[in-house]
Scaffold this motif. Structure first.
Motif, PDB file in Angstrom:
ATOM      1  N   GLY A 173       0.823  -1.208   0.000  1.00 37.65           N
ATOM      2  CA  GLY A 173       0.000   0.000   0.000  1.00 37.65           C
ATOM      3  C   GLY A 173       0.850   1.247   0.000  1.00 37.65           C
ATOM      4  N   LEU A 174       0.335   2.296   0.614  1.00 38.78           N
ATOM      5  CA  LEU A 174       1.051   3.565   0.693  1.00 38.78           C
ATOM      6  C   LEU A 174       0.511   4.391   1.845  1.00 38.78           C
ATOM      7  CD1 LEU A 174      -1.054   5.969  -0.393  1.00 38.78           C
ATOM      8  CD2 LEU A 174      -0.489   4.993  -2.601  1.00 38.78           C
ATOM      9  N   TYR A 175       1.244   5.434   2.198  1.00 36.30           N
ATOM     10  CA  TYR A 175       0.752   6.414   3.164  1.00 36.30           C
ATOM     11  C   TYR A 175       1.357   7.770   2.838  1.00 36.30           C
ATOM     12  CZ  TYR A 175       5.267   5.889   5.538  1.00 36.30           C
ATOM     13  OH  TYR A 175       6.614   5.859   5.827  1.00 36.30           O
ATOM     14  N   SER A 176       0.730   8.821   3.361  1.00 40.59           N
ATOM     15  CA  SER A 176       1.242  10.177   3.203  1.00 40.59           C
ATOM     16  C   SER A 176       1.185  10.876   4.541  1.00 40.59           C
ATOM     17  CB  SER A 176       0.441  10.949   2.155  1.00 40.59           C
ATOM     18  OG  SER A 176      -0.920  11.073   2.561  1.00 40.59           O
ATOM     19  N   LEU A 177       1.994  11.905   4.683  1.00 41.53           N
ATOM     20  CA  LEU A 177       2.068  12.693   5.917  1.00 41.53           C
ATOM     21  C   LEU A 177       1.679  14.125   5.561  1.00 41.53           C
ATOM     22  CD1 LEU A 177       2.991  12.341   8.927  1.00 41.53           C
ATOM     23  CD2 LEU A 177       5.171  13.305   8.224  1.00 41.53           C
ATOM     24  N   ASN A 178       0.563  14.597   6.137  1.00 38.90           N
ATOM     25  CA  ASN A 178      -0.026  15.849   5.704  1.00 38.90           C
ATOM     26  C   ASN A 178       0.049  16.925   6.782  1.00 38.90           C
ATOM     27  OD1 ASN A 178      -1.527  14.914   3.026  1.00 38.90           O
ATOM     28  ND2 ASN A 178      -1.809  13.324   4.566  1.00 38.90           N
ATOM     29  N   PHE A 179       0.549  18.103   6.379  1.00 40.16           N
ATOM     30  CA  PHE A 179       0.669  19.251   7.280  1.00 40.16           C
ATOM     31  C   PHE A 179      -0.431  20.253   6.962  1.00 40.16           C
ATOM     32  CE2 PHE A 179       4.793  17.451   7.840  1.00 40.16           C
ATOM     33  CZ  PHE A 179       5.239  17.883   9.073  1.00 40.16           C
ATOM     34  N   ASP A 180      -1.083  20.750   8.007  1.00 41.36           N
ATOM     35  CA  ASP A 180      -2.116  21.770   7.869  1.00 41.36           C
ATOM     36  C   ASP A 180      -1.645  23.021   8.605  1.00 41.36           C
ATOM     37  OD1 ASP A 180      -4.335  23.370   7.776  1.00 41.36           O
ATOM     38  OD2 ASP A 180      -5.725  21.873   8.551  1.00 41.36           O
ATOM     39  N   PRO A 181      -1.430  24.131   7.884  1.00 45.06           N
ATOM     40  CA  PRO A 181      -0.992  25.355   8.564  1.00 45.06           C
ATOM     41  C   PRO A 181      -1.926  25.770   9.704  1.00 45.06           C
ATOM     42  CG  PRO A 181      -0.736  25.599   6.201  1.00 45.06           C
ATOM     43  CD  PRO A 181      -1.476  24.310   6.418  1.00 45.06           C
ATOM     44  N   ALA A 182      -3.230  25.452   9.580  1.00 44.06           N
ATOM     45  CA  ALA A 182      -4.176  25.807  10.639  1.00 44.06           C
ATOM     46  C   ALA A 182      -3.927  25.002  11.909  1.00 44.06           C
ATOM     47  CB  ALA A 182      -5.608  25.597  10.152  1.00 44.06           C
TER      48      ALA A 182
END
Length: 216
Positions: A116-125
């Protein structure tokens, strides 16, 4: 400890015609900066996301299955204001089911199928920098030579792009100096269709990546 190696040096003697002038010296320049500023990044739960047991019947046979999102808290503490960016390195390179710099692999099953896969997501808020009232993200695909216009939109961190933070919207000046940063990051994980996996035995999700700080 770093390993060092000695490169053999071969000196050739060359006969020079008297009326030809040749340089007999060469300059070597060694450059660098010793700085007292250092930063320490820390991820909550020791940087581990554990989905526990995932049952086969909960996964799609012919479509990818997205698991529930997970969150980790990232804290970066510097002993003085520092200008830096973040970048990810996939320790399971080549095992993501989608070839993109924002997706990281979960390794392979016993038959060599990508899990599979994964991602790491940054939210400025969800990001706090020092005493700033608002934070914007900016990224660079040129190793910090040029920066995108800063934005408040969330973004997944890439393996080839620098991610930085600023207090000015719509700026391409790059990251600002930061002493303390805290952010809640979201991990999105997707499993390949079970028809593409060898489920004759347990399949271990084995994603591993390194979040690296780049001093600018």
């Amino acid at each position: 400890m770093k390993d060092y190696f000695a490169a053999p040096l071969t000196v050739a003697l060359v006969c020079v015609v008297p009326h030809v002038l040749a340089a007999s010296t060469v300059d070597l320049t060694v450059k660098g900066t010793i700085t007292p500023v250092a930063c320490t990044p820390v991820l909550s739960n020791n940087g581990t996301v554990d989905y526990g047991k995932i049952f086969r019947q909960d996964l799609s046979v012919d479509k990818r299955t997205q698991l529930p999102d997970q969150v980790l808290d990232l804290n970066i503490q510097c002993n003085g204001p520092s200008r830096f960016a973040l970048v990810m390195h996939d320790n399971r390179d080549g095992s993501a089911i989608v070839n993109s710099e924002i997706y990281y692999g979960l390794n392979r099953d016993k038959s060599g199928n990508n899990i599979g896969l994964y991602s790491l997501n940054f939210d400025p808020a969800q990001t706090v920098v020092d005493d700033l009232s608002q934070v914007y993200r900016t990224d660079s695909t040129t190793g910090g030579l040029a920066w995108s216009l800063s934005s408040s939109r969330p973004i997944p961190i890439g393996a080839k792009s620098y991610l930085g933070f600023t207090d000015v919207a719509g700026s391409n000046a790059g990251p600002i100096f930061i002493q303390h940063l805290s952010s809640r990051v979201t991990i999105e994980t997707v499993i390949a269709p079970t028809s593409q996996l060898d489920l004759s035995a347990d399949v271990q999700l084995d994603g591993s990546a390194t979040l690296d700080m780049v001093y600018l």
